[in-house]
Scaffold this active site. Sequence first.
Site, PDB file in Angstrom:
ATOM      1  N   CYS A   2       0.845  -1.214   0.000  1.00  0.00           N
ATOM      2  CA  CYS A   2       0.000   0.000   0.000  1.00  0.00           C
ATOM      3  C   CYS A   2       0.876   1.259   0.000  1.00  0.00           C
ATOM      4  O   CYS A   2       2.073   1.199   0.243  1.00  0.00           O
ATOM      5  CB  CYS A   2      -0.869   0.002   1.248  1.00  0.00           C
ATOM      6  SG  CYS A   2      -1.830  -1.504   1.429  1.00  0.00           S
ATOM      7  N   ARG A  27       3.459   1.311  -6.594  1.00  0.00           N
ATOM      8  CA  ARG A  27       3.548   0.288  -5.540  1.00  0.00           C
ATOM      9  C   ARG A  27       2.492  -0.794  -5.718  1.00  0.00           C
ATOM     10  O   ARG A  27       2.522  -1.818  -5.054  1.00  0.00           O
ATOM     11  CB  ARG A  27       3.417   0.946  -4.165  1.00  0.00           C
ATOM     12  CG  ARG A  27       4.481   1.990  -3.874  1.00  0.00           C
ATOM     13  CD  ARG A  27       4.088   2.901  -2.723  1.00  0.00           C
ATOM     14  NE  ARG A  27       4.106   2.228  -1.442  1.00  0.00           N
ATOM     15  CZ  ARG A  27       5.188   2.130  -0.658  1.00  0.00           C
ATOM     16  NH1 ARG A  27       6.323   2.672  -1.058  1.00  0.00           N
ATOM     17  NH2 ARG A  27       5.145   1.513   0.497  1.00  0.00           N
ATOM     18  N   TRP A  74      -3.372  -2.185  -1.563  1.00  0.00           N
ATOM     19  CA  TRP A  74      -3.099  -3.448  -2.278  1.00  0.00           C
ATOM     20  C   TRP A  74      -3.628  -4.513  -1.340  1.00  0.00           C
ATOM     21  O   TRP A  74      -3.053  -4.787  -0.288  1.00  0.00           O
ATOM     22  CB  TRP A  74      -1.590  -3.592  -2.503  1.00  0.00           C
ATOM     23  CG  TRP A  74      -1.195  -4.707  -3.391  1.00  0.00           C
ATOM     24  CD1 TRP A  74      -1.458  -4.843  -4.721  1.00  0.00           C
ATOM     25  CD2 TRP A  74      -0.444  -5.882  -3.020  1.00  0.00           C
ATOM     26  NE1 TRP A  74      -0.913  -6.001  -5.196  1.00  0.00           N
ATOM     27  CE2 TRP A  74      -0.294  -6.659  -4.193  1.00  0.00           C
ATOM     28  CE3 TRP A  74       0.116  -6.334  -1.842  1.00  0.00           C
ATOM     29  CZ2 TRP A  74       0.389  -7.863  -4.206  1.00  0.00           C
ATOM     30  CZ3 TRP A  74       0.804  -7.544  -1.839  1.00  0.00           C
ATOM     31  CH2 TRP A  74       0.929  -8.297  -3.009  1.00  0.00           C
ATOM     32  N   ASN A  98      -0.298   0.661   6.114  1.00  0.00           N
ATOM     33  CA  ASN A  98       0.411  -0.219   5.187  1.00  0.00           C
ATOM     34  C   ASN A  98       1.054  -1.307   6.025  1.00  0.00           C
ATOM     35  O   ASN A  98       1.789  -1.019   6.963  1.00  0.00           O
ATOM     36  CB  ASN A  98       1.481   0.559   4.403  1.00  0.00           C
ATOM     37  CG  ASN A  98       2.305  -0.376   3.513  1.00  0.00           C
ATOM     38  OD1 ASN A  98       1.818  -1.435   3.106  1.00  0.00           O
ATOM     39  ND2 ASN A  98       3.542  -0.001   3.250  1.00  0.00           N
ATOM     40  N   GLY A  99       0.769  -2.556   5.692  1.00  0.00           N
ATOM     41  CA  GLY A  99       1.355  -3.668   6.446  1.00  0.00           C
ATOM     42  C   GLY A  99       0.307  -4.736   6.706  1.00  0.00           C
ATOM     43  O   GLY A  99      -0.773  -4.714   6.123  1.00  0.00           O
ATOM     44  N   GLU A 458      15.320 -14.624 -15.650  1.00  0.00           N
ATOM     45  CA  GLU A 458      14.959 -13.194 -15.600  1.00  0.00           C
ATOM     46  C   GLU A 458      14.206 -12.792 -16.867  1.00  0.00           C
ATOM     47  O   GLU A 458      13.204 -12.075 -16.788  1.00  0.00           O
ATOM     48  CB  GLU A 458      16.204 -12.334 -15.401  1.00  0.00           C
ATOM     49  CG  GLU A 458      15.948 -10.847 -15.433  1.00  0.00           C
ATOM     50  CD  GLU A 458      14.930 -10.340 -14.405  1.00  0.00           C
ATOM     51  OE1 GLU A 458      14.568 -11.088 -13.472  1.00  0.00           O
ATOM     52  OE2 GLU A 458      14.459  -9.207 -14.559  1.00  0.00           O
ATOM     53  N   LYS A 462      10.428 -11.227 -16.758  1.00  0.00           N
ATOM     54  CA  LYS A 462      10.104  -9.911 -17.349  1.00  0.00           C
ATOM     55  C   LYS A 462       8.929 -10.033 -18.302  1.00  0.00           C
ATOM     56  O   LYS A 462       8.001  -9.239 -18.290  1.00  0.00           O
ATOM     57  CB  LYS A 462      11.331  -9.400 -18.088  1.00  0.00           C
ATOM     58  CG  LYS A 462      11.942  -8.102 -17.762  1.00  0.00           C
ATOM     59  CD  LYS A 462      11.630  -7.373 -16.522  1.00  0.00           C
ATOM     60  CE  LYS A 462      11.946  -8.010 -15.307  1.00  0.00           C
ATOM     61  NZ  LYS A 462      11.934  -7.983 -14.058  1.00  0.00           N
ATOM     62  N   GLU A 465       5.600 -10.978 -16.446  1.00  0.00           N
ATOM     63  CA  GLU A 465       5.227  -9.944 -15.470  1.00  0.00           C
ATOM     64  C   GLU A 465       4.485  -8.786 -16.132  1.00  0.00           C
ATOM     65  O   GLU A 465       3.507  -8.265 -15.615  1.00  0.00           O
ATOM     66  CB  GLU A 465       6.540  -9.437 -14.875  1.00  0.00           C
ATOM     67  CG  GLU A 465       6.418  -8.577 -13.683  1.00  0.00           C
ATOM     68  CD  GLU A 465       7.775  -8.293 -13.067  1.00  0.00           C
ATOM     69  OE1 GLU A 465       7.771  -7.951 -11.894  1.00  0.00           O
ATOM     70  OE2 GLU A 465       8.818  -8.392 -13.722  1.00  0.00           O
ATOM     71  N   HIS A 481      13.339 -33.969 -19.887  1.00  0.00           N
ATOM     72  CA  HIS A 481      12.836 -34.763 -18.747  1.00  0.00           C
ATOM     73  C   HIS A 481      11.388 -34.423 -18.434  1.00  0.00           C
ATOM     74  O   HIS A 481      10.903 -34.708 -17.344  1.00  0.00           O
ATOM     75  CB  HIS A 481      13.724 -34.518 -17.521  1.00  0.00           C
ATOM     76  CG  HIS A 481      15.127 -34.997 -17.731  1.00  0.00           C
ATOM     77  ND1 HIS A 481      15.478 -36.325 -17.684  1.00  0.00           N
ATOM     78  CD2 HIS A 481      16.242 -34.311 -18.044  1.00  0.00           C
ATOM     79  CE1 HIS A 481      16.775 -36.437 -17.939  1.00  0.00           C
ATOM     80  NE2 HIS A 481      17.272 -35.236 -18.168  1.00  0.00           N
ATOM     81  N   LYS A 575       5.452  -3.066  -6.317  1.00  0.00           N
ATOM     82  CA  LYS A 575       6.873  -2.794  -6.549  1.00  0.00           C
ATOM     83  C   LYS A 575       7.737  -3.416  -5.468  1.00  0.00           C
ATOM     84  O   LYS A 575       8.808  -3.914  -5.739  1.00  0.00           O
ATOM     85  CB  LYS A 575       7.120  -1.286  -6.583  1.00  0.00           C
ATOM     86  CG  LYS A 575       8.576  -0.900  -6.852  1.00  0.00           C
ATOM     87  CD  LYS A 575       9.050  -1.420  -8.192  1.00  0.00           C
ATOM     88  CE  LYS A 575      10.507  -1.099  -8.463  1.00  0.00           C
ATOM     89  NZ  LYS A 575      11.012  -1.801  -9.662  1.00  0.00           N
TER      90      LYS A 575
HETATM   91  C1  AGP Z   1      10.795  -7.925 -10.590  1.00  0.00           C
HETATM   92  O1  AGP Z   1      10.522  -7.290 -11.840  1.00  0.00           O
HETATM   93  C2  AGP Z   1       9.583  -7.941  -9.691  1.00  0.00           C
HETATM   94  N1  AGP Z   1       9.055  -6.641  -9.523  1.00  0.00           N
HETATM   95  C3  AGP Z   1       9.842  -8.675  -8.396  1.00  0.00           C
HETATM   96  O2  AGP Z   1      10.194 -10.004  -8.722  1.00  0.00           O
HETATM   97  C4  AGP Z   1      10.956  -8.086  -7.516  1.00  0.00           C
HETATM   98  O3  AGP Z   1      12.216  -8.334  -8.113  1.00  0.00           O
HETATM   99  C5  AGP Z   1      10.905  -8.785  -6.151  1.00  0.00           C
HETATM  100  O4  AGP Z   1       9.647  -8.522  -5.580  1.00  0.00           O
HETATM  101  C6  AGP Z   1      12.016  -8.326  -5.199  1.00  0.00           C
HETATM  102  O5  AGP Z   1      11.861  -6.970  -4.917  1.00  0.00           O
HETATM  103  P1  AGP Z   1      13.099  -6.224  -4.188  1.00  0.00           P
HETATM  104  O6  AGP Z   1      14.259  -6.273  -5.151  1.00  0.00           O
HETATM  105  O7  AGP Z   1      12.625  -4.829  -3.921  1.00  0.00           O
HETATM  106  O8  AGP Z   1      13.413  -6.976  -2.928  1.00  0.00           O
END
Ligand code: AGP
Length: 580
Positions: A2, A27, A74, A98-99, A458, A462, A465, A481, A575
């Site tokens: 949040c 966020r 969120w 937030n939390g 990665e 990407k 995501e 396999h 984020k």
């Molecule tokens: C990556 O594009 C994502 N947003 C997510 O996997 C991110 O890398 C992960 O949540 C870790 O976040 P951080 O690097 O802020 O710890």
Amino acid sequence: MCGIIGYIGKRNPVEILIEGLKKLEYRGYDSAGIALKGNDIEVIKSVGKISNLEDKINNSNIIDSNIGIAHTRWATHGEPTEINAHPHTIGNITLVHNGIIENAKELKEKLQNKGIKFNTSTDTEVVAALIDYYYKGNTKEAIEKAIKELKGSYALAIINKDEDKLYAVRCESPLILGIGEEEYFVTSDIGAILPYTKNYVLLGENEIVTLSKDNYIIEKDDTKVFRKVEISNLSIEDTSLNGYDHYMMKEINEEPILVDNLVKKYINNIDKLPDLKKYKNIHIVGCGSAYYAGMIGKYLFEDDGIKVECDVASEYRYRNIIYDKDTLVILISQSGETADTIAAMRKANDSQVDTLAIVNVESSTIERESTYSVLIEAGKEIAVATTKAFILQVLILSLLSYKINPDDKYKEDIKKLPQQLKVLLDKTGFYKKLADSIYKHEDVFFMGRKVDYAISMEGSLKLKEVSYIHSDSYQAGELKHGTISLVNEGTIVFAIVTDDEIRDKTISNLEEVISRGAKPIYVGNVDVNYEDKIIIPKVHKKLQPILAVPPLQMIAYFVALKRGCDIDKPKNLAKSVTVE
Ligand code: AGP
């Protein structure tokens, strides 16, 4: 995760709060709300985008006010509905949070047994009810009593309908105090208040700040706390698009200059970086892309002769690990606030082993609590999908590996990286064309071996995501396999092939899937005769991932663009995941 922003001061807060929420959109959120304190408290909330909240505000006759709080939610406890959106009000108290409050259920039952009625299924409303329950005329004391009963994480901005004050307190979740000219702010992220002030104070855990229009006081257990006023080095440009359509594209294009900055900072002053040679064991821990950066680091340090393991933080934190005393635990995190990575760090700290944070956000929890820290200096990264931060995490790992085993070829090659990156990123027409052949697919696979496998993880993340295409990455040797049964006529398979030692093996795995109908996209540093290929410059193996990943970032971007996705704020994603 949040977003919170609060204001008290000389101005009407509505525009400041709404513009602040827009800076916090990255966020991740599914609803938003605002509360204004005038003669009474007015709360306006909406589901969906902040523009929906703006419409409601513009269509209502809002009260005159100089105090307000606002929130992007969120959802963790309770559906993303208007009633569950923050702010929440019980009795005198209105607040945003937030939390996650882990003992919300038993607290709610305790309060219900005392006759308190609830309107929502959120943990946040329980916090409002608990503070209101203890409120006997002194809000700060009520907050003090309430937080002693809370278990979990919280950043709270609180107003009381009978007072012209704003209160705030945090535990684990980030919250900072902004100091303006006759006005004060509280926010989850300084980017939300940069147009008004760069002066901020970091609040310690469970320190309650009481804000009035002309001053503030920070207290913990009835003792005044004095905190240094810091000056942010971020600029408004850091949080604006600067002519790009999306932050993701802006941030990818910052990679050459940011890589150049770090190379210039360290390559002739490598002693500025920690020396890992003294450690016999290295554990590398992170989540998502940070974990994949760690996987690249694992292969680099293993080649340097150090025993390395790499794990996702959400697994690592629960493992029964027997630490050898000469172990270093490296925590990788862009935000420095990811809950699972914080827990992994604290596990290592509690086991008296050294921890090294490779983070982007200065003064973040992971940066502050680790034994050592190295900042990747990526500047503000707003797009939820990390790009520039990932590249700089890998660069720092590469420099740490170079420090263990320096060699001249590395030093020569690293100076060419920025220009080589620039040339690769300028090929947008090429990436767009490739994206045209990908965006209609619903399954896209990636494969590679060793570092190439980490790169392919990665690249796959990407793509999925930001474009919502189902994508998975496999160790090239594993395809036969099981996964190969998923390959149909025309299935797209990316093969990452940059490691000389295992090039032929991966190529033969690629041929296995081609013979079953796959459409290959080759990414490598040696030219081949595949129709779709991304040829990157051949550089020192410790630097190669830094050139292999950006083209995959570009392709993910253009595929998402073709699919009309919300590129900077993909659905369901945040984020930084500050909850478990
Ligand atoms: C990556 O594009 C994502 N947003 C997510 O996997 C991110 O890398 C992960 O949540 C870790 O976040 P951080 O690097 O802020 O710890």
